[in-house]
Design a protein around this motif. Structure first.
Motif, PDB file in Angstrom:
ATOM      1  N   PHE A 461     -37.601  38.699  -0.717  1.00 41.96           N
ATOM      2  CA  PHE A 461     -38.636  37.561  -0.668  1.00 41.96           C
ATOM      3  C   PHE A 461     -37.958  36.359  -0.270  1.00 41.96           C
ATOM      4  N   SER A 462     -38.587  35.105  -0.534  1.00 40.95           N
ATOM      5  CA  SER A 462     -38.161  33.849   0.212  1.00 40.95           C
ATOM      6  C   SER A 462     -37.481  33.037  -0.697  1.00 40.95           C
ATOM      7  N   ASP A 463     -37.224  33.255  -1.865  1.00 42.17           N
ATOM      8  CA  ASP A 463     -36.285  32.324  -2.885  1.00 42.17           C
ATOM      9  C   ASP A 463     -35.766  33.309  -3.859  1.00 42.17           C
ATOM     10  N   VAL A 464     -34.504  32.770  -4.053  1.00 40.29           N
ATOM     11  CA  VAL A 464     -33.602  33.231  -5.106  1.00 40.29           C
ATOM     12  C   VAL A 464     -33.959  33.210  -6.638  1.00 40.29           C
ATOM     13  N   SER A 465     -35.155  32.448  -6.896  1.00 37.93           N
ATOM     14  CA  SER A 465     -35.989  32.205  -8.066  1.00 37.93           C
ATOM     15  C   SER A 465     -37.004  33.072  -8.329  1.00 37.93           C
ATOM     16  N   THR A 469     -35.712  38.716  -7.817  1.00 37.59           N
ATOM     17  CA  THR A 469     -34.191  38.165  -7.638  1.00 37.59           C
ATOM     18  C   THR A 469     -33.452  37.995  -9.184  1.00 37.59           C
ATOM     19  N   VAL A 470     -34.176  37.468 -10.009  1.00 40.76           N
ATOM     20  CA  VAL A 470     -34.028  37.335 -11.356  1.00 40.76           C
ATOM     21  C   VAL A 470     -33.876  38.477 -12.049  1.00 40.76           C
ATOM     22  N   GLN A 471     -34.748  39.659 -11.732  1.00 42.85           N
ATOM     23  CA  GLN A 471     -34.762  40.930 -12.344  1.00 42.85           C
ATOM     24  C   GLN A 471     -33.340  41.619 -11.971  1.00 42.85           C
ATOM     25  N   ILE A 472     -32.816  41.518 -10.609  1.00 40.94           N
ATOM     26  CA  ILE A 472     -31.446  41.940 -10.331  1.00 40.94           C
ATOM     27  C   ILE A 472     -30.231  41.081 -11.171  1.00 40.94           C
ATOM     28  N   LEU A 473     -30.437  39.868 -11.326  1.00 40.98           N
ATOM     29  CA  LEU A 473     -29.448  39.356 -12.109  1.00 40.98           C
ATOM     30  C   LEU A 473     -29.554  39.762 -13.421  1.00 40.98           C
ATOM     31  N   HIS A 474     -30.651  40.222 -14.049  1.00 43.27           N
ATOM     32  CA  HIS A 474     -30.572  40.801 -15.336  1.00 43.27           C
ATOM     33  C   HIS A 474     -29.699  42.022 -15.398  1.00 43.27           C
ATOM     34  N   TYR A 475     -29.861  42.742 -14.495  1.00 46.16           N
ATOM     35  CA  TYR A 475     -29.066  43.988 -14.325  1.00 46.16           C
ATOM     36  C   TYR A 475     -27.611  43.735 -14.222  1.00 46.16           C
ATOM     37  N   ALA A 476     -27.351  42.688 -13.719  1.00 45.90           N
ATOM     38  CA  ALA A 476     -25.845  42.253 -13.570  1.00 45.90           C
ATOM     39  C   ALA A 476     -25.373  41.762 -14.775  1.00 45.90           C
ATOM     40  N   GLY A 477     -26.176  40.908 -15.575  1.00 43.28           N
ATOM     41  CA  GLY A 477     -25.667  40.657 -16.841  1.00 43.28           C
ATOM     42  C   GLY A 477     -25.525  41.738 -17.720  1.00 43.28           C
ATOM     43  N   ARG A 478     -26.468  42.883 -17.640  1.00 44.48           N
ATOM     44  CA  ARG A 478     -25.966  44.129 -18.511  1.00 44.48           C
ATOM     45  C   ARG A 478     -24.725  44.808 -18.232  1.00 44.48           C
TER      46      ARG A 478
END
Length: 832
Positions: A461-465, A469-478
Motif C-alpha cells: 500500500f501507499s504509506d508506512v503508517s 505495515t503496522v501489523q508486520i512491525l508488531h510481528y517484528a516486535g514479537r
C-alpha cells in the motif's frame, strides 16, 4: 445485503431453472476440446495480535469487528451460497461457487475462518471434496505459500519453509496432498519454482508477461513471448536441478476486465467473454483460464458472486464446452511446449518485484506528492533482524535440537495442532535428550513471527503508517521479545533495529517515521505474563471465572481468590498461575484490584511471593475493606502492589471497550432519558416540519434519531419482540424522516438470525415459524437494508426437505401458509 429490486442479469428464465444442484453436475467426456476454468485467489493478511493470537477490533472495518469479518460477509460466505435469480428477482437456486472454480485460500485466513465462521469454512472444504467427484479425482483447491511472502525476495530457507508449511497446511485441511501452489502476487524466480518442485507440486499459475520465451518440446528454436503466448495450453519449465514444473498462464485481458472493467456487471457478458476466447485457429485442446483476486466476487464488486454463479451456469450448459480445473486438464493434456520465465516478476508490479522493496511507482492510489521511499529501509531493517535471529536460532537450536532447520519445517504440525500429544511427537522427533520444551517452542515461535513479518501487504500500500505495515512491525516486535530471552542474545537488538527503521518516513507528517510508529504502536501493545495477570485482575471485577480460565492464548489457574465489597467499592484479591498455550511459559502472580465505581480503578500485580507474606497481605486487605476503610486499602495497594499498577488500560482492546461501555451505562441511560424527553415533547412539531417539507432543526432531528434507534434496538433484543410497538416505532421513524443507523439494521438482522436458528432447531413449532415470519415481514415492509442471507439459506434448505414432509402430514394448513408467506418475504421462489 438487500436483495429487493436488484435489476441485474444474474437470472435464469423459467424454461431453464436450476435449483440446489451445482452448476456442472453433468460431466462431459474428457476429450472435449474446449474447456474453461476460473481461478480465485482468496487471501487476507494475518491480522492477529502476535501476543494474543486473536484479531482485535479494527475500527476501519466498522460496522464489522475487523476486516476478516467484513470480507467474509461480503465475499467468502456469499460465494459459498451464491444466488441464482429468476426474472422477478426471486431466488431459484443457491450454489457453492467454490465447487466449480479453481481457488486457493491463504492458510492464515483459513485458520481464522475455521475458528470464526465454521459454516463458511466447512463449505470451502466440502467444495473441494465435491469437485474431486466432478473433475476426475482432481480437486479445485490448490495450496498457497504460507503467509504470502514475496518468495523471490525471501532467503532460500524461508522459501522452502513457506512452501512446506503451505503444502502441509493444505493437506491438514483438505485431506489430500496439493497438486499445485499459488505463488503470492505470482512473484516468481527459478529458486521458488525449485522449492515447489521439491515439494512434489505439479504446476503453478502465472501472468503472461512472466513468460520470457517458449518452444515446442524437442525444437531447438525459441520464440520470444514478449507478453504474448497462447494462454490456453500448459507449458513445461525445466529447472536446473533436473526437475520440471508445469505452468499455466492466465488470460490477462479477460482477467483485467473482471477486476477493473466492470465485466461482472452482467453475468451473461462475463460468460460470453470467456466463451469468445476460444479460437478455431488453435487445433489443440484449449483451456480458457483467468485468475483474479477472489475478493473481486462480492467485496470489490457487489453481487460479483452472483455474476460468477450465473456465468458458470451458462458455460456449464454449452454442449461443446466443459468447465474443469487446472489439475484435471493437465492430467488429460500434458504440456507439449516448454517455457522459460522472466525472473523476479509479479502480476501486481510492472517493475518486477520492486513494489516490495523500493519506490518503483506502484501504489494503491497515493495522494499527490506522496512517495514510497520508506519501502527500502523497512525491508533492510527486517532483513537485518531476520539474519540476526537466524544466527541466534542456529546457535541455540543446535544445542536443543538435532537439526534446527528441519525442526522449523516440521513446526507447522504444532501450529496446526497444539495439543500435548502433538507437541510430544514433535519433541520426540527433533529435541535432544532433556532439552527444555519452553526454550524450543520460543525458538520456533521466533522463527514463525520472523516469517510473518514479511507478509507482502506490509509493502503493497501507499504509506508506512497503514494497518498492514503496522501489523508486520508488531510481528517484528514479537521476534525481538522472543530473541531477547535466548542466552547470548545480540546486544541492543531492538535499539539497533529501530535505528534502521528511522529513515522510513511516512507521507503523513504527524505519523513520523517507522521507528516512531513502532515506539508509539508496537511497544505499548507488547505484553508478558504479568500483563495477562493484570488483564485477568481487572476483568475478574466484572466477570465470574472458573478456577481454570482461558484468556486468549493463555491459561489462568486460580490458587486463591476472593471478592470483598464495601458500599459501591469491590476488591478482588488472589493468586494465579498464568501459562502461555503457545510457548508454555509459566509464572505465578499475586493480584489485587479495587473498583470504586465508574472508571475509578486501582491495584496491581506482583510476582508470587507465597507463604506467610501473601497470607498477611490478603488478610490485612480483607479486614480493612470496610466502609470508611477505602483510603487505607488504597495505601496498602500502593505499598504492596504499586510496582506494577493496573487500571482499565490493563485490559486488552476488545474487553477494554466492552467494560468501559458497561461502566458508563448509568451515564448513557441519563443521556437517553434526556433525548427521549426532548423527542416526545417536540414530536408534533417535527411531524409538522416533515409534512410541510421544512428542514427539522438539527437538535430535534438528532434527539429523534438517537431515541428511536435506541428504542428499536431494545425491542429487538427482547424474545419475542413486541411486534405492535416495534411497528409503531418504525412508522414514527418514517413519519419524522428519521434514519435508522447501521447498528439498528444489524440488530434487526441479528433478531431475524436468532429466529431463523430457533425455527431450524424445531421446524415443527408453529410459534417459532410465526415469529420468524413476522420479523421478516416487518423488515420487508419497512424496506430496511438487512442482511437476510443466512435466513434465506436456512429457508432454502428446508424448502426441499422439511416442507414436503410437513405437506404430507395432516392439519398442516397453518404451517404451510406461514412457511410459504415467509418464503415470499425472503424472495425465495417456490419449487415447481
Amino acid at each position: 445485503m438487500r436483495l429487493w429490486g436488484i435489476k441485474n442479469l444474474f437470472r435464469v428464465s423459467k424454461s431453464r431453472r436450476l435449483y440446489s444442484k451445482a452448476t456442472c453436475d453433468t460431466i462431459a467426456p474428457p476429450m472435449v476440446q474446449r474447456q474453461v476454468t476460473i481461478h480465485g485467489h482468496f487471501y487476507q493478511p494475518p491480522r492477529e495480535n502476535p501476543w494474543l493470537e486473536a484479531v482485535e477490533t479494527q475500527d476501519s472495518a466498522y460496522p464489522y469487528h475487523d476486516w476478516n469479518a467484513r470480507i467474509t460477509d461480503e465475499c467468502y460466505e456469499p460465494n459459498a451460497t451464491a444466488r441464482i435469480l429468476d426474472d422477478r428477482d426471486r431466488i431459484l437456486g443457491i450454489v457453492n461457487n467454490y465447487a466449480s472454480i479453481s481457488f486457493n485460500f491463504g492458510p492464515t485466513l483459513l485458520s481464522w475462518l475455521e475458528s470464526s465462521t465454521p459454516e463458511t469454512y466447512a463449505a470451502i472444504i466440502e467444495a473441494d471434496r465435491a469437485s474431486r467427484e466432478r473433475y476426475s479425482g482432481h480437486g479445485c483447491a490448490i495450496a498457497q505459500a504460507y503467509n504470502h511472502i514475496i518468495l523471490p525476495l525471501a532467503s532460500d530457507r524461508d522459501k522452502r519453509t513457506q512452501v512446506r508449511w503451505g503444502a502441509r497446511d493444505f493437506e491438514w485441511r483438505f485431506g489430500r496432498k496439493p497438486e499445485a501452489m499459488w505463488l503470492p502476487e505470482t512473484a516468481v524466480d527459478i529458486a521458488s519454482l525449485e522449492a515447489l518442485a521439491d515439494e512434489g507440486l505439479a504446476f503453478t499459475i502465472l501472468e503472461p508477461h512472466q513468460a520470457a520465451r517458449w518452444r515446442p518440446i524437442g525444437d531447438d528454436e525459441w520464440q520470444s513471448a514478449n507478453g504474448h503466448l497462447d494462454p490456453t495450453r500448459p507449458y513445461l519449465c525445466h529447472l536446473p536441478s533436473g526437475r520440471s514444473i508445469a505452468i499455466f498462464f492466465y488470460d490477462g485481458p479477460i482477467s483485467r476486465a473482471v477486476a477493473f472493467e466492470q465485466l461482472l456487471a452482467r453475468g451473461e457478458n462475463f460468460a460470453h467473454r470467456l466463451l469468445g476466447a476460444f479460437s478455431d485457429a488453435r487445433p489443440h485442446p484449449q483451456l480458457v483460464n483467468i485468475a483474479t483476486d477472489g475478493e473481486t466476487y462480492g467485496h470489490h464488486h457487489r453481487f460479483g458472486e452472483m455474476a460468477l454463479a450465473y456465468a458458470l451456469q451458462i458455460i456449464g450448459k454449452q454442449p461443446d464446452v466443459r468447465l474443469t480445473n487446472y489439475a484435471e486438464f493437465l492430467a488429460a493434456h500434458p504440456p507439449e511446449h516448454e517455457v522459460e520465465i522472466v525472473e523476479r516478476t509479479a502480476w501486481s508490479c510492472s517493475h518486477g518485484v520492486e513494489r516490495w522493496r523500493s519506490d518503483c511507482g506502484c501504489n494503491t492510489g497515493a495522494s499527490p506528492g506522496w512517495n514510497q521511499q520508506w519501502r527500502t529501509p523497512l525491508r533492510d531493517a527486517l532483513d537485518w533482524l531476520r539474519d540476526e535471529v537466524c544466527i541466534l536460532f542456529q546457535h541455540e537450536g543446535a544445542r536443543l535440537l538435532h537439526d534446527p532447520w528441519a525442526a522449523r519445517e516440521d513446526y507447522i504440525d504444532v501450529m496446526l495442532d497444539r495439543s500435548p500429544a502433538s507437541i510430544a511427537r514433535f519433541m520426540s522427533r527433533h529435541a535432544r535428550p532433556d532439552a527444555n520444551v519452553q526454550a524450543i517452542l520460543e525458538l520456533m515461535e521466533m522463527q514463525r513471527h520472523a516469517m510473518l513479518m514479511y507478509t507482502s501487504c506490509g509493502w503493497f500500500f501507499s504509506d508506512v503508517s497503514g494497518i498492514e505495515t503496522v501489523q508486520i512491525l508488531h510481528y517484528a516486535g514479537r521476534v525481538i521479545q522472543l530473541a531477547e530471552r535466548v542466552p547470548g542474545v545480540i546486544p541492543r537488538l531492538e535499539a539497533r533495529f529501530l535505528e534502521r527503521l528511522g529513515p522510513a518516513l511516512s507521507n503523513l507528517p504527524d505519523r513520523g517515521t517507522a521507528r516512531q510508529i513502532y515506539e508509539r504502536e508496537v511497544v505499548p501493545a507488547r505484553l508478558d505474563l504479568a500483563r495477562v495477570a493484570a488483564h485477568y485482575a481487572v476483568l475478574s471485577l466484572f466477570e465470574t471465572f472458573d478456577d481454570d480460565a482461558r484468556v486468549y492464548c493463555y491459561e489462568v489457574t486460580r490458587r486463591d481468590f476472593d471478592i470483598r465489597k464495601a458500599g459501591r467499592a469491590r476488591l478482588a484479591i488472589g493468586s494465579v498461575s498464568v501459562r502461555s498455550l503457545i510457548t508454555h511459559e509459566t509464572a505465578d502472580f499475586e493480584l489485587a484490584a479495587l473498583h470504586l465505581g465508574e472508571t475509578e480503578l486501582t491495584g496491581g500485580v506482583r510476582r508470587a511471593r507465597g507463604g506467610a507474606d501473601y497470607d498477611r497481605v490478603r488478610d490485612e486487605l480483607t479486614r480493612t475493606m470496610q466502609p470508611g476503610g477505602i483510603p487505607a486499602v488504597i495505601r496498602m495497594l500502593d505499598t504492596h502492589f504499586g510496582a506494577t499498577p493496573i487500571s482499565v488500560r490493563s485490559l486488552f482492546r476488545d474487553e477494554q471497550r466492552r467494560i468501559v461501555h458497561e461502566l458508563i451505562v448509568a451515564t448513557l441511560e441519563e443521556a437517553e432519558h434526556t433525548f427521549r424527553q426532548l423527542h416526545e415533547r417536540y414530536n408534533p412539531l417535527m411531524r409538522l416540519h416533515t409534512r410541510l417539507g421544512i428542514p427539522v432543526p438539527k437538535v430535534l432531528q438528532t434527539a429523534a434519531e438517537f431515541d428511536l434507534n435506541v428504542q428499536i434496538r431494545r425491542m429487538l433484543d427482547e424474545d419475542p419482540p413486541p411486534f405492535k410497538e416495534l411497528e409503531a416505532q418504525l412508522e414514527e421513524a418514517h413519519g419524522e424522516g428519521v434514519t435508522l443507523d447501521t447498528t439498528t439494521h444489524m440488530a434487526f438482522g441479528d433478531a431475524i438470525e436468532r429466529a431463523s436458528e430457533r425455527f431450524r432447531e424445531r421446524p415443527d413449532d408453529v410459534d417459532r415459524l410465526e415469529l420468524f415470519e413476522a420479523l421478516v415481514k416487518i423488515a420487508c415492509r419497512a424496506r430496511l437494508p438487512i442482511d437476510l442471507r443466512r435466513a434465506q439459506n436456512r429457508y432454502y434448505r428446508m424448502l426441499a426437505t422439511v416442507r414436503p414432509a410437513v405437506a404430507a402430514s395432516v392439519n398442516a394448513e397453518e404451517w404451510l401458509a406461514l412457511f410459504d408467506s415467509l418464503g415470499s418475504q425472503l424472495t425465495v421462489a417456490p419449487l415447481s
